[in-house]
Write a protein that holds these residues in place. Structure first.
Motif, PDB file in Angstrom:
ATOM      1  N   ASN A  54       0.835  -1.205   0.000  1.00 46.66           N
ATOM      2  CA  ASN A  54       0.000   0.000   0.000  1.00 46.66           C
ATOM      3  C   ASN A  54       0.865   1.249   0.000  1.00 46.66           C
ATOM      4  N   GLY A  55       2.101   1.090  -0.418  1.00 42.80           N
ATOM      5  CA  GLY A  55       2.950   2.253  -0.626  1.00 42.80           C
ATOM      6  C   GLY A  55       3.482   2.889   0.647  1.00 42.80           C
ATOM      7  N   LEU A  56       3.349   2.216   1.800  1.00 41.06           N
ATOM      8  CA  LEU A  56       3.944   2.770   3.017  1.00 41.06           C
ATOM      9  C   LEU A  56       5.462   2.644   2.941  1.00 41.06           C
ATOM     10  N   GLU A  57       5.902   1.678   2.152  1.00 38.62           N
ATOM     11  CA  GLU A  57       7.328   1.457   1.961  1.00 38.62           C
ATOM     12  C   GLU A  57       7.575   1.580   0.458  1.00 38.62           C
ATOM     13  N   ALA A  58       8.458   2.507   0.068  1.00 30.75           N
ATOM     14  CA  ALA A  58       8.740   2.694  -1.359  1.00 30.75           C
ATOM     15  C   ALA A  58       9.746   1.628  -1.825  1.00 30.75           C
ATOM     16  N   ILE A  59       9.615   1.196  -3.061  1.00 30.65           N
ATOM     17  CA  ILE A  59      10.549   0.176  -3.562  1.00 30.65           C
ATOM     18  C   ILE A  59      11.572   0.839  -4.480  1.00 30.65           C
ATOM     19  N   THR A  60      12.716   0.181  -4.618  1.00 29.91           N
ATOM     20  CA  THR A  60      13.792   0.773  -5.414  1.00 29.91           C
ATOM     21  C   THR A  60      13.924   0.094  -6.778  1.00 29.91           C
ATOM     22  N   ALA A  61      13.316  -1.084  -6.941  1.00 24.40           N
ATOM     23  CA  ALA A  61      13.318  -1.736  -8.257  1.00 24.40           C
ATOM     24  C   ALA A  61      12.170  -2.728  -8.308  1.00 24.40           C
ATOM     25  N   GLY A  62      11.796  -3.131  -9.524  1.00 23.26           N
ATOM     26  CA  GLY A  62      10.703  -4.078  -9.694  1.00 23.26           C
ATOM     27  C   GLY A  62       9.386  -3.357  -9.885  1.00 23.26           C
TER      28      GLY A  62
END
Lengths: 246, 316
Positions: A54-62
């Motif tokens: 739910n976007g609380l944690e941003a991802i760096t790839a994928g």
């Protein structure tokens, strides 16, 4: 299953600013109506993975697509997405300055623009469902941990989400209160709610999950229906993990 | 000995020490050959002076037998004038008076210069507080904003204001900004005090917001609330409770700081005190009285805020 895929995560990577890798190439798909339980030792990245949904944690790839919303895309409409994805936290995170009823009606009124009476009606029905009809006017601090977590589940349900994420919902509870929360979750599962659950409750995983996922060191190591997962663990690391927790 | 008894003994000790201090001061003042004239102070709190009634033209005073009517007839011509509302006649029947002479006084009980000064202090403090709260909220939100420009501006404001003395700021506002914008002394005072206090309020607001656990923001976002809604309905209400006590302290500081506006042509409580000293030559009594009046103002405020705090705390 022919149900649509609600959550699709492909090769998700999360690298923290200090260079530590929290998630590496994690891929997972959750279909509508499924209950997926994620287990693993602490620090394995299971909560982090859940929080990326739910976007609380941003991802760096994928890439992550939830209910048709591409989360990895620039300018992703997180608000629209979060209305469709409920979340239940380890620490309940109820709003302490609002009554139970206000906790449940705040977002429906402000986000879904429901009228006061519609929101209250919906909230009271949900409180009945989690067995807390008599606590509507209480403040969270006047409730036990188990009751607070049931309110938190009702708060997530009030937005009528397509899927609910549970982040270790029973870990902060006294042992005698774990049962009441798991019972509510079990009931939700039988009603067909799509759920993604990070937990240490192996009994719940075995009884309720459609699939169980094992994570270690930021990676998804194996993924099986509960019977195979617990009775014939495929991976050595999973075997040693199960020996410790069971 | 029970615990309560011991506690009362300690309280008694404190009172005794204060009494000793007071006596010491009294004895010290005896040695410097100072004549205390407390009886002079009340007239500067409550004035019974009344207003002057002046002769409207040159003429002769006419006082009735019973002294209840006062009038005058013009020196030239047949004009007459009746005085009303007087309580003391300062002239005698048949006196020749000229235009502008004081012939009688009214009997009005009104606030004396110290109370008038207190009122101005109260007015300027209250008005400044309102603007300081607004400024503080806006810049406090700026401090925690995601927007770098808002953060920079808010930080600049807070650092500049907190890094310079209030007295210097008052001079700048009065002489520079006040001249450019044609501000009255009162407006300049309000601007200076509000801008100064606003910087401290901004820091209090920032600290209050940051003290609300991040989990609350996450919970609010996870139910779909926008950033503004999260701030409005979830963070600020919780921050308010933490903000209230330091805000009370800052408001009390504001009242005390307002004494510095006396350097402008504003007759606040401090300036009134200075004027009274120059007409009574009783500086000790006057300044003790002025201090007591400030104490009264700040005391009332801190009691009020404590009440408010209790109401907020009962929600827990």
């Amino acid at each position: 299953m022919t149900n649509p895929v609600l959550i699709e995560a492909k090769n998700v990577e999360k690298r923290y600013p200090n260079g530590v890798l929290g998630l590496k190439t994690a891929s997972l798909a959750v279909k509508a109506g499924e209950v997926v339980v994620i287990v693993g030792p602490s620090g394995s990245g299971k909560s982090t993975l859940l929080r990326t949904f739910n976007g609380l944690e941003a991802i760096t790839a994928g890439e992550i697509v939830v209910d048709g919303h591409g989360l990895h895309e620039r300018g992703a409409d997180l608000r629209a997405l979060r209305q469709r994805v409920g979340m239940v936290f380890q620490q309940f995170n109820l709003f302490p300055h609002l009554t139970v009823l206000e906790n449940l009606t705040l977002a429906p009124r402000k986000v879904l623009k429901l009228s006061e009476s519609e929101a209250v009606e919906r909230a009271l029905a949900l409180l009945k469902k989690v067995g807390l009809s008599d606590k509507a006017e209480r403040y969270p601090s006047q409730l036990s941990g188990g009751q607070q977590q049931r309110v938190a589940i009702a708060r997530a349900l009030a937005m009528q989400p397509a899927v609910i994420l549970f982040d270790e919902p029973t870990s902060a509870l006294d042992p005698e209160m774990v049962g009441e929360v798991l019972e509510v979750m079990r009931q939700l599962a039988t009603e067909g709610m799509t759920m993604c659950v990070v937990t240490h409750e192996m009994g719940f995983a075995r009884a309720v999950a459609n699939r169980v996922i094992f994570m270690d060191a930021g990676e998804i190591l194996c993924e099986d229906p509960p019977a195979a997962f617990f009775d014939a663990p495929k991976h050595e690391r999973l075997r040693s993990f199960l020996r410790q927790v069971l | 000995m029970s615990n309560t008894t011991t506690r009362w003994l300690w309280h008694a000790l404190a009172v005794a020490l204060l009494a000793a201090l007071g006596t010491g001061l009294y004895i010290a003042s005896k040695r410097i050959d100072y004549t205390w004239r407390w009886e002079r102070i009340p007239q500067y709190l409550i004035s019974t002076e009344g207003e002057d009634l002046k002769a409207p033209f040159d003429g002769f005073i006419v006082v009735s037998e019973d002294g209840k009517q006062l009038s005058m007839t013009a020196m030239r011509g047949s004009e007459t004038h009746d005085f009303t509302g007087f309580s003391r006649i300062l002239s005698n029947n048949g006196d020749l008076v000229f235009e502008g002479d004081v012939v009688a006084k009214t009997d009005q009980v009104g606030p004396g210069p110290l109370l008038v000064g207190l009122w101005l202090t109260l007015k300027i403090s209250a008005l400044s507080l309102v603007f300081a709260l607004l400024l503080g909220l806006v810049f406090g939100l700026g401090r925690v904003s995601k927007n770098p420009a808002a953060r920079d501006l808010a930080a600049f404001y807070v650092e500049v204001i907190r890094g310079t003395p209030l007295l210097v700021q008052i001079f700048i506002v009065y002489f520079f900004i006040g001249t450019v914008l044609q501000l009255s002394a009162f407006a300049a005072g309000v601007v200076a005090l509000a801008v100064f206090t606003g910087a401290y309020v901004a820091e209090i607001v920032r600290a209050g917001i940051e003290a609300v656990p991040k989990r609350q923001t996450e919970a609010a976002q996870s139910v779909g609330l926008s950033g503004a809604q999260t701030m409005m309905y979830v963070i600020l209400p919780q921050a308010t409770r933490r903000i209230l006590p330091p805000l009370a302290g800052q408001s009390i500081n504001l009242i005390k700081d307002s004494s510095l506006v006396s350097v402008m042509a504003l007759t606040d409580l401090t300036k009134a005190g200075r004027e009274v000293v120059s007409s009574t030559f009783s500086p000790f009594e006057v300044w003790f009285t002025v201090a007591l009046m400030y104490l009264l103002l700040t005391g009332v405020l801190s009691v009020a805020v404590r009440r408010l705090e209790k109401r907020y705390a009962s929600q827990d």
